[in-house]
Design an enzyme around this catalytic site. Sequence first.
Site, PDB file in Angstrom:
ATOM      1  N   ALA A  63     -24.807  -0.042  27.051  1.00 35.46           N
ATOM      2  CA  ALA A  63     -25.438  -1.096  27.851  1.00 35.46           C
ATOM      3  C   ALA A  63     -26.361  -0.393  28.841  1.00 35.46           C
ATOM      4  CB  ALA A  63     -24.371  -1.878  28.593  1.00 35.46           C
ATOM      5  N   GLY A 102     -21.629   0.314  24.684  1.00 31.14           N
ATOM      6  CA  GLY A 102     -22.087  -0.907  24.022  1.00 31.14           C
ATOM      7  C   GLY A 102     -22.756  -0.617  22.698  1.00 31.14           C
ATOM      8  N   GLU A 105     -19.982  -0.410  20.321  1.00 34.53           N
ATOM      9  CA  GLU A 105     -19.446  -1.768  20.192  1.00 34.53           C
ATOM     10  C   GLU A 105     -20.340  -2.641  19.322  1.00 34.53           C
ATOM     11  OE1 GLU A 105     -19.096  -2.160  24.476  1.00 34.53           O
ATOM     12  OE2 GLU A 105     -16.969  -2.589  24.215  1.00 34.53           O
ATOM     13  N   GLU A 125     -17.178   4.533  28.781  1.00 33.48           N
ATOM     14  CA  GLU A 125     -17.214   3.648  29.952  1.00 33.48           C
ATOM     15  C   GLU A 125     -16.264   4.102  31.066  1.00 33.48           C
ATOM     16  OE1 GLU A 125     -17.188   2.734  26.830  1.00 33.48           O
ATOM     17  OE2 GLU A 125     -18.420   0.952  26.503  1.00 33.48           O
TER      18      GLU A 125
HETATM   19  N1  T1G Z   1     -28.331   2.934  30.804  1.00 27.81           N
HETATM   20  C1  T1G Z   1     -29.458   3.187  31.518  1.00 27.81           C
HETATM   21  N2  T1G Z   1     -30.108   4.378  31.537  1.00 27.81           N
HETATM   22  C2  T1G Z   1     -29.564   5.365  30.796  1.00 27.81           C
HETATM   23  C3  T1G Z   1     -28.392   5.189  30.029  1.00 27.81           C
HETATM   24  C4  T1G Z   1     -27.773   3.900  30.055  1.00 27.81           C
HETATM   25  N3  T1G Z   1     -26.684   3.642  29.343  1.00 27.81           N
HETATM   26  N4  T1G Z   1     -28.109   6.371  29.423  1.00 27.81           N
HETATM   27  C5  T1G Z   1     -29.069   7.237  29.789  1.00 27.81           C
HETATM   28  N5  T1G Z   1     -29.940   6.641  30.609  1.00 27.81           N
HETATM   29  C6  T1G Z   1     -31.141   7.246  31.189  1.00 27.81           C
HETATM   30  C7  T1G Z   1     -30.819   8.412  32.098  1.00 27.81           C
HETATM   31  O1  T1G Z   1     -30.549   7.957  33.408  1.00 27.81           O
HETATM   32  C8  T1G Z   1     -32.097   9.221  32.012  1.00 27.81           C
HETATM   33  O2  T1G Z   1     -33.051   8.551  32.816  1.00 27.81           O
HETATM   34  C9  T1G Z   1     -32.555   9.026  30.567  1.00 27.81           C
HETATM   35  O3  T1G Z   1     -31.905   7.811  30.118  1.00 27.81           O
HETATM   36  C10 T1G Z   1     -32.129  10.171  29.656  1.00 27.81           C
HETATM   37  O4  T1G Z   1     -30.717  10.334  29.842  1.00 27.81           O
HETATM   38  C11 T1G Z   1     -20.787  -3.003  27.616  1.00 27.81           C
HETATM   39  C12 T1G Z   1     -20.354  -1.480  29.811  1.00 27.81           C
HETATM   40  C13 T1G Z   1     -26.982   9.226  25.860  1.00 27.81           C
HETATM   41  C14 T1G Z   1     -25.735  11.393  26.000  1.00 27.81           C
HETATM   42  O5  T1G Z   1     -22.179   5.907  29.478  1.00 27.81           O
HETATM   43  O6  T1G Z   1     -24.302   9.861  28.252  1.00 27.81           O
HETATM   44  O7  T1G Z   1     -22.129   0.427  27.473  1.00 27.81           O
HETATM   45  O8  T1G Z   1     -33.424  10.457  34.428  1.00 27.81           O
HETATM   46  O9  T1G Z   1     -30.897  12.619  30.855  1.00 27.81           O
HETATM   47  O10 T1G Z   1     -29.035  14.420  28.419  1.00 27.81           O
HETATM   48  O11 T1G Z   1     -18.963  -1.691  27.016  1.00 27.81           O
HETATM   49  O12 T1G Z   1     -27.760   9.713  28.629  1.00 27.81           O
HETATM   50  O13 T1G Z   1     -34.954  10.116  32.475  1.00 27.81           O
HETATM   51  O14 T1G Z   1     -34.952   8.466  34.371  1.00 27.81           O
HETATM   52  O15 T1G Z   1     -28.662  11.655  30.156  1.00 27.81           O
HETATM   53  O16 T1G Z   1     -30.170  13.513  26.314  1.00 27.81           O
HETATM   54  C15 T1G Z   1     -21.996   3.455  28.273  1.00 27.81           C
HETATM   55  C16 T1G Z   1     -24.663   7.259  29.190  1.00 27.81           C
HETATM   56  C17 T1G Z   1     -22.742   2.572  29.234  1.00 27.81           C
HETATM   57  C18 T1G Z   1     -23.836   6.746  28.015  1.00 27.81           C
HETATM   58  C19 T1G Z   1     -28.176  11.298  26.427  1.00 27.81           C
HETATM   59  N6  T1G Z   1     -22.844   4.534  27.842  1.00 27.81           N
HETATM   60  N7  T1G Z   1     -25.710   8.155  28.750  1.00 27.81           N
HETATM   61  O17 T1G Z   1     -28.124  12.440  27.248  1.00 27.81           O
HETATM   62  O18 T1G Z   1     -30.374  12.310  28.416  1.00 27.81           O
HETATM   63  S1  T1G Z   1     -21.717   1.267  29.836  1.00 27.81           S
HETATM   64  C20 T1G Z   1     -22.878   5.699  28.521  1.00 27.81           C
HETATM   65  C21 T1G Z   1     -25.420   9.424  28.361  1.00 27.81           C
HETATM   66  C22 T1G Z   1     -21.470   0.295  28.469  1.00 27.81           C
HETATM   67  C23 T1G Z   1     -20.326  -1.593  27.364  1.00 27.81           C
HETATM   68  C24 T1G Z   1     -20.376  -0.718  28.552  1.00 27.81           C
HETATM   69  C25 T1G Z   1     -26.602  10.303  28.077  1.00 27.81           C
HETATM   70  C26 T1G Z   1     -26.856  10.542  26.574  1.00 27.81           C
HETATM   71  P1  T1G Z   1     -34.181   9.445  33.578  1.00 27.81           P
HETATM   72  P2  T1G Z   1     -30.102  11.801  29.905  1.00 27.81           P
HETATM   73  P3  T1G Z   1     -29.441  13.280  27.564  1.00 27.81           P
END
Ligand code: T1G
Length: 688
Positions: A63, A102, A105, A125
Amino acid sequence: MSDFVKISRDGDVAIVTIDNPPVNALSFQVREPLMQALTSMRDEPSVAAIVIACAGRTFVAGADITEFGKPMQQPELRAILATLETIAKPTVAAIHGTALGGGLELTLGCHFRVADPGAKLGLPEVKLGLLPGGGGTVRLPRLVGALKALKMIVSGTPIGAVEAHEAGLVDAVFEGDLTTHAVNFAREIARKGGPFTPVRDRDDRLGETDLAALDAEAADLARKARGLEAPIACAQSVRNAITLPFDEALAAERALFVKLVASDQSRAQRHLFFAEREAAKIPGKDIVKRRIARVGVIGAGAMGGGIAMAFANGGYPVTLLETSHEALQRGLATIDKNYAVSVARGSLTEDARRQRFAQFKGSTDYADLTDCDLIVEAVFEDMAVKKEVFGKLGAVAKPGAILATNTSYLDINEIAASTSRPQDVLGLHFFSPANVMKLLEIVRADKTAPDALATVVDMARRIGKVAVVVGVCHGFVGNRMLAARGSESEALLLEGATPSQIDKAFTDFGWPMGPFQMGDLAGLDIGWRNRKARGLTAVIADTLCEQGRFGQKTGRGFYLYEAGARTPVPDPEVEVLIRDKAAEKGIAPRAISAEEIIERTLYPLINEGAKILEQGIAARASDIDVVWVNGYGFPIGKGGPMFWAGFEGAARIIERLDHWHQRTGKDVFEPAPLLKRMAETGSWGAGG
Ligand code: T1G
């Protein structure tokens, strides 16, 4: 269709492609056209099967975290999944990169999942203080079983495609053009004919659940939660998947999600997610960087060996230099032993161990550093010794090579000024053990060239470090604030608190351990040597060291340690020593509350952070939080000292600092002007 979701056709198979760089987050601008695409392809008679794929480097990574805390625009992910599960024709998710949160999911709403061999799948999450809010806790157990689902969800650690295939999460792993394989897979499935069972109706794996084993695992995980709510909620929701009908379990998951997303802990952990990424955004981050092909490390002791391993683990060839062949061999033997331990633990394969160890070249001759693009010294913490090393480097290091010191305290401007190339000099302050600890303080000296700084910030990511750029001062950010946090520890002992009581106040706050346990672990002799070098005293710790009580390494420190054990046992002798020293100073013991302990240790920590911000030693308040969470174990559920100050209220902190300043006269209690501005505005200023 839309810029973020496109529909293409391969005969009777529809391909719905999400395109929302950089990580295909399920933002509102994706969810709306995605819902429309799925609905229209569901109702399109000429479509026999639907493939959901992603453009760019990864499948949906979750998400959109930036949407949390704001009104959620419809359709939500849950509605998309409900629609997906009304589709009778086969639906197939084609997974590359990381299908997380998400994103995973979304795939669970499909009948089938196929992946490329390098894909990773996970529900992280919990690391954001949340639980999967799109049905992940209820659907995943139906594919991989409750115990595997519990471990994946509570740890938040992704698994690889092959493991996911073996576990039943993925139906096929394909080399090559994934979308083509997914289309052919979908067509073949459609040709064979249905009905196709949605994951929600696949209860076969639930029946095998040993609820007692699940509860035992959940209880063990809860013990490690250290006050965090999300791991507990994750475990409860997985249990609901076993004990409740699907829709009831889904509703219960939703209720837990709504509670967590509004919690202070989740706000803190989401703050840290973005803070770590902000910390790497330095002025000039996009300028042309220098090439690092080979790294030189000077010193093969505990720090030098750990630093050398950190670079080898990141794929860099390393030249490890020592003053003698014996010292070099000792260092290399320690490195090889560390790798052997990882192999024994199963965290490293034997092949990987051989590959990494092959990255090392040992030497006792500075001339062997001439082909290094980055040279890090980790020699004895003494300015004269450091200057001697940099003098030798000036003679051998090639033009453009970056010369880094691992000093914890010393003035890097002074070191740089002792060379003819101050523009190449900076600090790389690793934290011990350097091959394990995530934090890397990158110290920008006055004359450090911007491209040199940008180069090492980039390098830090490659070796898996969380980099924070800091300025030159005694102790930079972390250790300078650590000194402030510890300034009252001895006074608290003399006034009546015991080591156990102070440590318990810290662990109850969420720290992994308190200051006295930490001192015994690190070795009390280290602080003793530092104090003597600076003409400082700490009557209790100094006396313990004079008695040879250095901590775990000598079986006695502030606590007693049974042979080979690491569990701290309170020592009545130490408590008598404290009382005797207090009596010598005319201090009568009194009852001291946990609240007072926190005020006299953690409020000075925040106050010193404010001074560091005022002096420009850190660029952002969030950078300070990143230092303390990744280098010192500050509880992630509180977001770091500066974020936590917002919860505590700067006005209250100032009031208590003033109180202790009047009581003790100590500078650490003198409220920083920026703290007063924080109290008035609620913000630490430009850096956020
Ligand atoms: N939402 C918004 N921005 C995100 C994002 C996300 N989920 N994931 C990454 N970004 C942005 C990050 O801030 C950065 O921005 C750019 O993308 C590159 O990320 C309903 C509630 C996928 C392994 O927790 O683990 O889904 O600094 O530098 O090193 O159940 O990003 O460039 O402006 O980290 O190649 C669950 C979080 C969300 C995964 C890639 N998902 N992301 O790593 O790049 S909650 C996560 C990561 C959810 C549902 C629930 C990593 C990555 P900027 P990066 P990377």
